[in-house]
Design a protein around this motif. Structure first.
Motif, PDB file in Angstrom:
ATOM      1  N   ALA A   1      -9.776  -1.065   7.411  1.00  0.00           N
ATOM      2  CA  ALA A   1      -9.931   0.184   6.808  1.00  0.00           C
ATOM      3  C   ALA A   1      -8.519   1.561   7.094  1.00  0.00           C
ATOM      4  O   ALA A   1      -7.977   1.632   5.841  1.00  0.00           O
ATOM      5  CB  ALA A   1     -11.139   0.849   7.247  1.00  0.00           C
ATOM      6  N   GLU A   2      -7.843   0.520   8.060  1.00  0.00           N
ATOM      7  CA  GLU A   2      -6.966   1.355   9.003  1.00  0.00           C
ATOM      8  C   GLU A   2      -5.300   1.299   7.337  1.00  0.00           C
ATOM      9  O   GLU A   2      -4.462   1.580   7.991  1.00  0.00           O
ATOM     10  CB  GLU A   2      -6.574   1.515   9.803  1.00  0.00           C
ATOM     11  N   ARG A   3      -5.550  -0.049   6.881  1.00  0.00           N
ATOM     12  CA  ARG A   3      -4.396  -0.612   6.420  1.00  0.00           C
ATOM     13  C   ARG A   3      -4.534  -0.149   4.499  1.00  0.00           C
ATOM     14  O   ARG A   3      -3.683  -1.028   4.050  1.00  0.00           O
ATOM     15  CB  ARG A   3      -4.058  -2.233   6.254  1.00  0.00           C
ATOM     16  N   GLN A   4      -5.610   0.245   3.944  1.00  0.00           N
ATOM     17  CA  GLN A   4      -5.920  -0.136   2.741  1.00  0.00           C
ATOM     18  C   GLN A   4      -4.876   1.605   1.723  1.00  0.00           C
ATOM     19  O   GLN A   4      -3.934   1.505   0.862  1.00  0.00           O
ATOM     20  CB  GLN A   4      -7.265   0.845   2.447  1.00  0.00           C
ATOM     21  N   GLY A   5      -3.763   1.715   2.954  1.00  0.00           N
ATOM     22  CA  GLY A   5      -2.596   2.365   2.147  1.00  0.00           C
ATOM     23  C   GLY A   5      -1.347   1.656   1.871  1.00  0.00           C
ATOM     24  O   GLY A   5      -0.797   2.593   1.002  1.00  0.00           O
ATOM     25  N   GLU A   6      -1.663   0.420   2.332  1.00  0.00           N
ATOM     26  CA  GLU A   6      -0.958  -0.694   2.073  1.00  0.00           C
ATOM     27  C   GLU A   6      -1.230  -1.232   0.533  1.00  0.00           C
ATOM     28  O   GLU A   6      -0.272  -2.358   0.503  1.00  0.00           O
ATOM     29  CB  GLU A   6      -0.953  -2.035   3.098  1.00  0.00           C
TER      30      GLU A   6
ATOM     31  N   ARG B   1      -4.850  -1.760 -17.773  1.00  0.00           N
ATOM     32  CA  ARG B   1      -5.794  -0.941 -17.024  1.00  0.00           C
ATOM     33  C   ARG B   1      -4.609  -0.780 -16.248  1.00  0.00           C
ATOM     34  O   ARG B   1      -4.210  -1.149 -15.509  1.00  0.00           O
ATOM     35  CB  ARG B   1      -6.766  -0.501 -16.922  1.00  0.00           C
ATOM     36  N   PRO B   2      -4.812   0.997 -15.550  1.00  0.00           N
ATOM     37  CA  PRO B   2      -4.515   1.161 -14.605  1.00  0.00           C
ATOM     38  C   PRO B   2      -4.948   0.416 -13.991  1.00  0.00           C
ATOM     39  O   PRO B   2      -6.571   0.705 -13.058  1.00  0.00           O
ATOM     40  CB  PRO B   2      -3.927   3.143 -15.004  1.00  0.00           C
ATOM     41  N   LEU B   3      -4.764   1.192 -12.298  1.00  0.00           N
ATOM     42  CA  LEU B   3      -5.062   0.491 -11.301  1.00  0.00           C
ATOM     43  C   LEU B   3      -5.932   2.057 -10.429  1.00  0.00           C
ATOM     44  O   LEU B   3      -4.612   2.695 -10.518  1.00  0.00           O
ATOM     45  CB  LEU B   3      -4.079   0.709  -9.823  1.00  0.00           C
ATOM     46  N   SER B   4      -7.341   2.007  -9.853  1.00  0.00           N
ATOM     47  CA  SER B   4      -7.768   2.955 -10.080  1.00  0.00           C
ATOM     48  C   SER B   4      -8.822   2.589  -8.932  1.00  0.00           C
ATOM     49  O   SER B   4      -9.794   1.322  -8.555  1.00  0.00           O
ATOM     50  CB  SER B   4      -8.797   3.489 -10.687  1.00  0.00           C
ATOM     51  N   ASP B   5      -9.740   3.260  -8.287  1.00  0.00           N
ATOM     52  CA  ASP B   5     -10.650   2.569  -7.408  1.00  0.00           C
ATOM     53  C   ASP B   5      -9.659   1.904  -6.040  1.00  0.00           C
ATOM     54  O   ASP B   5     -10.622   0.571  -5.993  1.00  0.00           O
ATOM     55  CB  ASP B   5     -11.684   2.114  -7.705  1.00  0.00           C
ATOM     56  N   VAL B   6      -8.923   2.204  -5.589  1.00  0.00           N
ATOM     57  CA  VAL B   6      -7.975   0.953  -5.178  1.00  0.00           C
ATOM     58  C   VAL B   6      -8.278   0.969  -3.615  1.00  0.00           C
ATOM     59  O   VAL B   6      -8.478   1.460  -3.116  1.00  0.00           O
ATOM     60  CB  VAL B   6      -5.921   0.961  -4.897  1.00  0.00           C
TER      61      VAL B   6
ATOM     62  N   GLU C   1       2.424   8.995  -1.570  1.00  0.00           N
ATOM     63  CA  GLU C   1       1.192   9.594  -2.268  1.00  0.00           C
ATOM     64  C   GLU C   1       0.352   8.885  -1.708  1.00  0.00           C
ATOM     65  O   GLU C   1      -1.156   9.210  -1.192  1.00  0.00           O
ATOM     66  CB  GLU C   1       0.916   9.796  -3.638  1.00  0.00           C
ATOM     67  N   ARG C   2      -0.200   7.402  -1.751  1.00  0.00           N
ATOM     68  CA  ARG C   2      -1.163   6.566  -1.260  1.00  0.00           C
ATOM     69  C   ARG C   2      -0.957   5.349  -0.419  1.00  0.00           C
ATOM     70  O   ARG C   2      -1.272   4.323  -0.331  1.00  0.00           O
ATOM     71  CB  ARG C   2      -2.078   6.175  -2.420  1.00  0.00           C
TER      72      ARG C   2
END
Ligand code: GLA
Length: 728
Positions: free
Chosen positions: A493-498, A481-486, A279-280
């Motif tokens: 910018a283009e590698r934030q999905g990693e 706590r869970p991870l949010s605002d990852v 998903e992310r």
């Protein structure tokens, strides 16, 4: 030799003691899955696939005149994408030209001795035992992507591990959008899925559901393996029970976002795909680089008990590492539910003194010992002791406790930072927060960006300087706590999905550095209880705090669910106060003791408030635990009650390796007046041996297994009983 290639049938055959796993290199190049299940010997397994002309399931180009040949109905080892297999898939990638198709065909294979390793990720290891690796390389010629499929075959354990490595052998950048670890196909049969769902304080509740046509998804996108969905499923025959029936287990060795999809397709075939949650996920795969997926542990067994035993064995011997792997675990007292944040050194020493008097091995100081930590709003990140609570510092307390003859352990939560901390004030860019947004807060804290080297170096230094005090012999590593605002400030910018996956690569690296630097320290995993109870964490910490719910009646359900995949040694369980702090329920001390004696045993209540009678009972519990410790730790665990019995009682059994000793435990959750007898058939004993049953009578193992044992009426509030059954 557990792996062989048969040129005549083009079959690659993996064999363990009791199972065969067979795939075939098709003339077309596709790698077809043929079979996984009980051992079948040297058989040509292509025969069951009498293929039909399937309407609306098209044909690969070079098979266009063979209308019966379709990827849409063919079981496969790793799927293609966008080229006519419309079921769930294992890999999605996009290329510089914007296209997204992939068609993987066999290129080569290699059989090697020993187990493959996955760089940077935890995985099952071999102990120099009977293990081989099969590596099959598939290639998509148009994109020049290679996929290396790894199979680790643990012959003696009936375990096959799988992982995939995706290699960009082309000239342009490839964007990976999904990269699963495994595809398991069950083309025939009627299947149930058992999965382990839950929530904070009620983890790993088994749910058994018949598969329906469509896709079932079990996943976590919380940045942790999660309280909600454990990365473990079982696919079992509709008639399978504890004792018999086909059962397949799939367990991920991973602690972050995961996803398992199980599809019952139009032809009643089942495909199960397990791996990273896509998903992310978006990974930039530069030319010449590769990406490794986490590992999945597969097993096939006849019955759920055998399946659990396969997982218990492999986790205990081939996942857990270090000095404590097979060693006695200290009986501890933890001060959390005794004091929460409100303590003085004097109070801690009083508890420790009482612990020593009762026969406990270790005192663990939980949350609240560092500066500015009087509640859960501040202080995380600044790992220096609060001199107001601990006037002689942590070293002073550790020395005093050690001088009493107790070991000393400490709680930390390394991955977190409070906004109100020197660390956050000095490095506001170290926390995961998305630009221009106020982050979600949980327990009023933020998560540090573990993908950053500088963050990990800071944590390594901070934790090392605590552990340099050799009196700290245990660490409870929490994650609340869970991870949010990852979003990472250190990644373009283009590698934030990693970032979600890089977070775990970073965490595992830190864990590796610390466990190697401090091999004598026992690490216990924790994540608000059992929010990261997975084989990834177990590679670094041999035990995990199973749940923040210490109510023994809730724990029965949680520990029952946990036992399907994880051995009792990994389950940390404590006797706490009554009424229980989470549920308000009152239970007898004896029941709390029986439930907590499941593995890593301890206490978590104010020992200074106990009556003399309670102290006597605790001394007795500790004696019993020590007496049975090796049976519980090394022996086999059998569930003698099922979910259907759980509303009335839970019954389980540990049997020693040599089967000469057995601890039978029962807790009655609903004592019925004049109810039907509780009768259980014992398991795992030596049929011809004679056993003494609780010193009351003697009979053979076969009688106890066939005719069973009937409990005399157990009444009162949640009564419990332990029976010592030993060979005479
Ligand atoms: C988590 C843990 C508890 C305790 C607290 C301390 O909830 O699971 O056992 O350590 O944190 O804050």
């Amino acid at each position: 030799m557990s792996i062989r290639y048969d040129e005549k049938t083009r079959q690659l055959v993996l064999e363990t003691a009791g199972t065969s796993y067979i795939m075939r290199i098709e003339e077309t190049g596709y790698l077809k899955h043929l079979y996984y299940g009980p051992k079948v010997g040297q058989s040509d397994m292509t025969y069951p696939f009498r293929i039909y002309d399937r309407g609306f399931s098209g044909n690969p180009y070079d098979q266009r005149l063979n209308r019966a040949y379709s990827l849409d109905s063919m079981p496969q080892e790793y799927t293609s994408y966008g080229v006519g297999d419309f079921r769930i898939n294992t890999i999605t990638a996009s290329y510089a030209d914007g296209s997204r198709c992939a068609e993987y065909k066999y290129e080569s294979h290699e059989i090697t001795d020993g187990k493959y390793r996955i760089p940077g990720l935890p995985s099952v290891y071999d102990n120099g035992d009977n293990v081989q690796t099969l590596t099959v390389t598939l290639a998509d010629t148009a994109s020049n992507i290679r996929v290396r499929l790894y199979y680790g075959v643990f012959e003696d354990l009936d375990i096959i591990t799988r992982a995939a490595e995706i290699v960009n052998a082309g000239e342009g950048t490839v964007w990976l959008r999904k990269a699963a670890s495994v595809c398991l196909e069950l083309p025939f049969g009627k299947w149930d899925m058992i999965h382990f769902h839950g929530r904070h304080c009620m983890e790993r509740q088994p749910e058994r559901v018949p598969l329906f046509h469509g896709i079932h998804t079990i996943s976590s996108g919380r940045g942790m393996s999660s309280h909600q969905h454990n990365p473990f499923i079982i696919l079992c025959d509709r008639g399978a029970s504890e004792d018999s029936g086909p059962c397949y287990g799939m367990m991920m060795v991973y602690s972050g976002n995961h996803k398992t999809e199980v599809e019952l397709d139009q032809f009643d075939g089942v495909r199960a795909v397990m791996g990273l949650n896509d998903e992310r996920f978006r990974w930039e795969l530069m030319p010449g680089t590769s990406f490794c997926t986490p590992e999945v542990i597969l097993t096939y067994a006849d019955g759920l008990t055998q399946m659990s035993h396969n997982y218990h064995r492999v986790i205990q011997n081939n996942v857990v590492r270090g000095e404590y792997k097979l060693a006695h675990r200290p009986i501890l007292v933890n001060n959390w539910e005794a004091t929460y944040f409100d303590f003085t050194e004097e109070k801690l020493l009083d508890i420790a003194e009482k612990a020593k008097d009762l026969g406990i091995d270790m005192f663990v100081l939980d949350d609240g010992w560092f500066r500015n930590r009087n509640d859960d709003n501040a202080g995380l990140g600044d790992w220096t002791p609060d001199r107001r609570k601990l006037p002689d510092g942590l070293d002073g307390l550790a020395d005093k406790i050690t001088d009493m003859g107790l070991k000393f352990g400490l709680w930390i939560e390394p991955e977190m930072v409070s906004e109100d901390s020197d660390l956050d004030r000095a490095h506001p860019d170290w926390a995961l927060t998305a630009p221009g947004r106020a982050p979600m807060m949980a327990r009023n804290q933020l998560v540090l960006d573990m993908s950053r080297r500088d963050v990990r170096d800071y944590l390594f230094d901070a934790i090392s300087s605590l552990l340099k005090n050799r009196n700290i012999t245990y660490i409870k590593w929490d994650f609340n706590r869970p991870l949010s605002d990852v979003y990472s400030n250190a990644v373009p910018a283009e590698r934030q999905g990693e970032v979600p996956h890089r977070y775990y690569l970073g965490l595992y690296e830190l864990y590796e550095r610390l466990t190697s630097a401090f091999p004598h320290v026992l690490f216990e995993g924790c994540a608000g209880g059992g929010g990261r109870f997975d084989a990834g964490i177990l590679y670094y910490s041999p035990q995990i705090w199973c749940s923040d719910n210490t109510d023994p009646i809730s724990r029965l359900r949680i520990q029952y669910g946990t036992s399907f995949g994880y051995p009792q040694t990994t389950v940390s369980a404590h006797v706490s106060a009554s009424p229980n702090h989470q549920t308000g329920r009152k239970t007898p001390l004896s029941t709390r003791g029986v439930v907590a004696m499941t593995g890593a045993f301890g206490y978590e209540l104010d020992l200074t408030r106990l009556t003399e009678e309670e102290c006597g009972e605790i001394r007795e519990q500790i004696r019993t635990y020590r007496d049975f410790e090796s049976v519980i730790r090394e022996g086999r665990h059998y569930r003698l009650s099922g979910l259907e019995d759980g509303s009335r009682y839970f019954c389980w059994e540990y049997v020693s390796r040599d089967r000469g000793r057995c601890l039978l435990s029962i807790v009655v959750t609903d004592p019925l007046a004049n109810g039907p007898s509780i009768h259980v058939r014992l398991k795992g004993l030596i049929p011809e041996a004679v056993y003494s049953v609780g010193g009351e009578f003697e009979c053979t193992g076969s009688a106890l297994m066939a005719n069973g044992y009937t409990f005399t009426q157990l009444t009162g509030d949640y009564p419990a009983l332990q029976l010592d059954i030993r060979k005479v």
